[in-house]
Design an enzyme around this catalytic site. Structure first.
Site, PDB file in Angstrom:
ATOM      1  N   LYS A  44       0.847  -1.203   0.000  1.00 35.64           N
ATOM      2  CA  LYS A  44       0.000   0.000   0.000  1.00 35.64           C
ATOM      3  C   LYS A  44       0.882   1.252   0.000  1.00 35.64           C
ATOM      4  CE  LYS A  44      -3.985   1.913   2.588  1.00 35.64           C
ATOM      5  NZ  LYS A  44      -4.859   1.750   3.769  1.00 35.64           N
ATOM      6  N   SER A  53      -9.853   1.975   2.983  1.00 32.75           N
ATOM      7  CA  SER A  53      -8.944   2.718   2.145  1.00 32.75           C
ATOM      8  C   SER A  53      -7.931   1.848   1.380  1.00 32.75           C
ATOM      9  CB  SER A  53      -8.166   3.719   3.000  1.00 32.75           C
ATOM     10  OG  SER A  53      -7.331   3.045   3.913  1.00 32.75           O
ATOM     11  N   SER A  59     -10.066  -0.501   7.110  1.00 31.41           N
ATOM     12  CA  SER A  59      -9.471  -0.271   5.786  1.00 31.41           C
ATOM     13  C   SER A  59      -8.822  -1.481   5.134  1.00 31.41           C
ATOM     14  CB  SER A  59      -8.443   0.862   5.868  1.00 31.41           C
ATOM     15  OG  SER A  59      -9.101   2.101   5.874  1.00 31.41           O
TER      16      SER A  59
END
Lengths: 488, 481
Positions: A84, A159, A183
């Site tokens: 990420k 997210s 997330s």
């Protein structure tokens, strides 16, 4: 719409390890395989912000050389993994999908990255996300809109939407995400993959760009429950660089899953989970189906209560925004990242750089967080929220006196369409099942439990007490096995 | 009307740790700009602070030396403050639960302009925080050196217990002395290792409540603290007499004009938005841990002064001067341990050694003379190997060369002449060459004898024992009289 869900090359981390060991595949071939799938689908999925094939190939060739010489770093030496965009990898961008960090290159490895590299994993690609991990759909990325591989008209969740999407689309064998209020779990659920949020402190946060320090945790997004266990085994542990990391505890989760079953496991069902009026019928039916399968397999069902659940969203948005307003204050254009030129003084640099660099959701949360910490409001908001947080934690403690794991939905509904939710408050409410876990510091896993009639994945969530990852992994593995049988 | 000043000080002291407060960078003054930096102290994305144990232990030690209580439970907080030299735009500090509370320190003796009655100044708290970088402005640009960013900084807050510039001067001197004794801070104000802000208000004697206070900043020496307080007391009294309205102000100190000036008024007060630092665990200091630190606690300056007076019989003033710096006191004690008379050692240090050091621009640690050698020198005087005058000569040579006094005396042949036949030779020379003085003495002028003794010393090149010389002179003159 398009359906782009697929298994990656070698299928899983465990699968890749076997094929690498037998010589059926090389690390170079793994990297090539991932990259060719990326070329095939990422124009549509848009899960990666950046992918550096050449650098990954160099690392893969080194790995293959080690293996040929009998010097592998671990069984997983040569497995590529997507990261990420808020986790620091030395020499790579770490922009948190924000314009403000455009041009910033990380100068050090996050502890988790260092640990993975030490085992021979190859960081490959930066995955898209909501800017600074603020959002539930990845629509807040400043760069691109990631789509759900199960149905590209839908969001991947957020997210960590990029991490979940690239894994679901077979463009990654596995990925790392971060979970501050759901997330990892919610996008994993939306995309039909496995997502694990470890106990707060089990994994070092050093190198994770902080959103809300007391809630953030790094965790795996994988194709299988076993892979989630493997990755957690690799990245867990006390870190001298993270004072909030938990002193060393044994972490042999992958091994503990072999041949495990759910017989005698006490599965808690919080009645409040099912009283929420926005809970979608299809999602509810999936959770109930899992409940029944567990019972049939010898698990004991227990009704539990989380009486303060209704405050979780409010508490979360006070604490998370307060910490975020402080954590994000370092992004000022002075030392790194983008800076607006032609400013007349220092304040101007701050104001104009942040005005241009941050997106609307980030600004909204900074403003809210600044407000709740302001003198005269601190006691009414921040202090009160911390007290309510303690009550929520105590709810879980009481529940775990009665059960081993808690079963529930991940989100009230399956993945929504792009642009479908524009009201921030409605978006915040979609986190109702996940954020209480972050507030309590517990662990939780999201595991696929089938699809809706329209073909959207639905996941269920198992929540465990602090450091009880083994239990939730076993429960999740059971669901995975049930799904595999149904698929046969 | 008679007025009194109410003075409280906020003093920042850098802890002299090996590394910075929250990262492993060296805590080192004077390096090339931005060389002692890393992602952590530069506030890069994703970094976390790790508290420096040594800094915490040193803060606790400072607190114990200043008679503070050490609460079991402390924590760090974040203080929002936006400036380019503050890498994260917040400072990690301690808001409501500092490491040390409720201390006191004794001020007494000679101050800058007068003598102080012994008095305790209360210490409200000592908390630990991180220092900021250093900005240098040049034209339209500003450069920032982050070497200092993250250096551990103790903030020592006093009670508003001081009434005069002398008391503030003595308090600050005592703090610096205590930090140096404890070995926790070097406190060189020129290097910014110790910084002081003054809070001051003035009220008519007898009034209970405090008047509006002024804060004075930019004070870079203990002397300017003293001068700014005197200036401010006068300024505020004048305002009171003229019934002028007081606004809470922050004022700067202009060293050149010796005046304070307005920096800002209260309207622009910051909202620091304190909240507990979520990246750090609360700190628990158990009684055992505090006892462990206390065990290593050195004697406080006040205790040492008292001991010098009571056990070694020194005058209070000698004790004050000798204890000003721990290194001087240690030097003194080592010299006394050779068996030398404590008062005589004190005299030598206060009149000779400190002057020589000051002339040479050296600290006591760089002193070419060892304390053992001073003890040996005093022994040579006691044993009448040399006399006091020769001793001063030997001392100067010791300071120049670092040699032992015995060696110098021997090499230069400075042993006192106690052989009476040798002395009588010099006596005869003195008498033969000074007819006038001899005549005066024989005529009854006793003081002429002193002159003749001086002449004997001159002919012996200082080596004659003056007592023996006097005896021999008297004898010889009696023969001639």
């Amino acid at each position: 719409m398009a359906k782009l869900s697929a298994k990656p090359v070698a299928g899983s981390i465990a699968g890749a390890a076997v094929q690498l060991a037998t010589g059926d595949i090389t690390a170079v071939a793994l990297v090539e395989g991932i990259y060719s799938r990326y070329e095939e689908v990422d124009d549509e999925v848009k899960g990666y912000l950046q992918i550096n094939k050449e650098k990954a190939l160099v690392a893969a060739a080194e790995s293959d050389a080690r293996r040929a010489a009998g010097n592998t770093l671990s069984a997983y030496d040569g497995v590529p993994i997507a990261i990420k965009d808020n986790i620091s990898v030395d020499g790579e961008t770490c922009g948190c999908a924000s314009k403000l960090l455009e041009g910033y290159t990380a100068t050090y490895d996050a502890t988790v990255v260092q640990k993975l590299k030490a085992q021979g994993f190859i960081p490959m690609g930066r995955t898209n996300m909501d800017e600074f991990a603020m959002g539930s759909s990845t629509e807040n990325s400043a760069y691109q809109q990631t789509r759900n591989p199960a149905n590209t008209d839908h969001v991947p969740g957020g997210s960590s939407g990029g991490s979940a999407a690239v894994v679901a689309a077979g463009e990654a064998i596995a990925a790392l995400g971060s979970d501050t209020g759901g997330s990892i779990r919610q996008p994993a659920g939306f995309c039909g993959v496995v997502g694990l949020k470890p106990t707060y402190g089990r994994v070092s946060r050093f190198g994770l760009v902080a959103f809300a320090s007391s809630l953030d945790q790094i965790g795996p997004v994988t194709h299988t429950v076993e892979d989630a266990a493997i990755l957690l085994d690799m990245i867990a542990g006390k870190d001298q660089l993270d004072s909030t990391s938990i002193p060393d505890v044994e972490c042999n989760l992958a091994a503990s899953l072999k041949g495990a079953d759910v017989k005698g496991m006490k599965v808690g069902l919080p009645k409040e989970f099912f009283e929420i009026d926005v809970l979608n019928d299809e999602v509810k039916a999936k959770v109930e189906a899992v409940r029944d399968q567990l019972e049939a397999a010898g698990a004991e069902l227990v009704e539990v209560s989380l009486p303060n659940l209704e405050y979780a969203v409010s508490v979360y948005y006070v604490i998370a925004t307060a910490e975020a307003s402080s954590n994000l204050s370092r992004f000022d254009g002075i030392r790194y990242g983008a800076r607006v030129e032609k400013t007349k003084d220092v304040k101007d640099i701050y104001y104009l750089t942040r005005e241009a660099g941050f997106g609307d959701e980030v600004k909204r949360r900074i403003i809210l967080g600044t407000y709740v910490l302001s003198s005269g409001y601190y006691d009414a908001y921040y202090l009160r929220a911390q007290k309510a947080r303690t009550l929520i934690r105590q709810d879980f403690e009481a529940a775990f006196e009665q059960c081993d794991v808690i079963l529930g939905p991940i989100a009230p509904a399956p993945a929504f369409k792009l642009g479908e939710i524009s009201d921030p408050l409605q978006m915040y409410l979609s986190d109702i099942y996940t954020i209480s876990v972050n507030l309590a510091g517990n662990c939780a896993i999201s595991v696929p439990a089938g699809e809706t009639e329209s073909g959207l994945p639905v996941g269920v969530q198992f929540i465990g007490d602090s450091l009880q990852e083994e239990k939730i992994l076993k429960a999740a593995q059971f669901v995975e096995q049930q799904q595999a049988q149904q698929g046969d | 009307m008679e007025y009194e000043a109410i003075i409280g000080l906020e003093v920042h002291v850098q802890a002299n740790t090996a590394t910075k407060m929250f990262c492993a960078c060296p805590n080192n003054f004077g390096s090339e700009p931005n060389t002692n930096v890393c992602p952590i102290c530069l506030g890069y994305p994703g970094v976390l602070p790790t508290p420096n144990r040594e800094a915490i232990n040193k803060t606790v030690l400072a607190g114990l030396m200043l008679n503070c209580e050490i609460p079991e439970f402390s924590k760090f907080d974040r203080k929002a403050y936006w400036y380019p030299d503050m890498p994260k735009n917040y400072q990690i500090t301690q808001y409501d639960l500092p490491f040390c509370i409720d201390g006191k320190v004794l001020v007494e003796g000679k101050a800058l302009t007068g003598e102080l009655e012994p008095k305790y100044i209360g210490i409200t708290r000592i908390h630990l925080e991180e220092d900021v970088g250093k900005s240098t402005h040049a034209g339209t640009y500003t450069g920032v050196d982050y070497n200092r960013a993250g250096v551990p900084l103790m903030e020592i807050v006093s009670e508003p217990d001081m009434r005069t510039a002398d008391e503030a001067w003595a308090y600050l001197t005592a703090l610096r002395q205590t930090m140096q004794y404890a070995g926790v801070g070097n406190c060189d104000m020129e290097k910014g290792q110790m910084r002081c802000d003054v809070n001051i208000s003035v009220r008519p004697v007898g009034q209970k409540e405090f008047n509006t206070k002024t804060e004075i900043k930019n004070l870079n020496s203990i002397k300017s603290v003293h001068a700014s307080i005197d200036y401010e007391i006068e300024r505020q009294i004048e305002m009171l007499e003229n019934n002028e309205e007081f606004k809470q102000q922050t004022r700067g100190w202009n060293e050149a004009s010796q005046e304070t000036y307005v920096m800002r008024e209260k309207e622009d007060a910051h909202d620091y938005r304190y909240f507990p630092e979520p990246d750090l665990m609360p700190v628990v200091l158990t009684a055992d841990k505090v006892a462990e630190i206390k065990e290593k606690m050195p004697e406080t300056p006040a205790a040492k002064r008292a001991r010098f007076v009571e056990e070694l019989g020194l005058p209070a003033y000698d004790a004050q001067v000798l204890c000003l710096e721990k290194a001087t006191a240690d030097w003194y004690e080592t010299a006394v341990a050779t068996g030398a008379d404590p008062k005589k050692v004190s005299n030598w240090i206060m009149t000779e050694l400190l002057r020589e050091l000051s002339d040479a621009g050296l600290s006591i640690n760089e002193c070419p003379i060892t304390p053992e050698n001073l003890g040996e020198l005093l022994g040579l005087i006691d044993k009448k190997v040399i006399n006091g005058r020769i001793a001063k000569e030997v001392f100067a040579e010791m300071f120049k060369t670092g040699d032992a006094p015995g060696k110098i005396v021997k090499d230069k042949g400075l042993e006192q002449v106690t052989d009476t036949s040798a002395i009588s030779e010099f006596v005869i020379q003195a008498i033969d060459n000074n007819e006038k003085a001899v005549g005066e003495y024989l005529a009854g002028k006793e003081t002429a004898l002193n002159f003749l003794v001086g002449q004997v010393m001159r002919f012996s090149r200082g080596k004659a024992n003056p007592n023996l010389a006097q005896e021999a002179l008297k004898e010889e003159l009696a023969k001639r009289g």
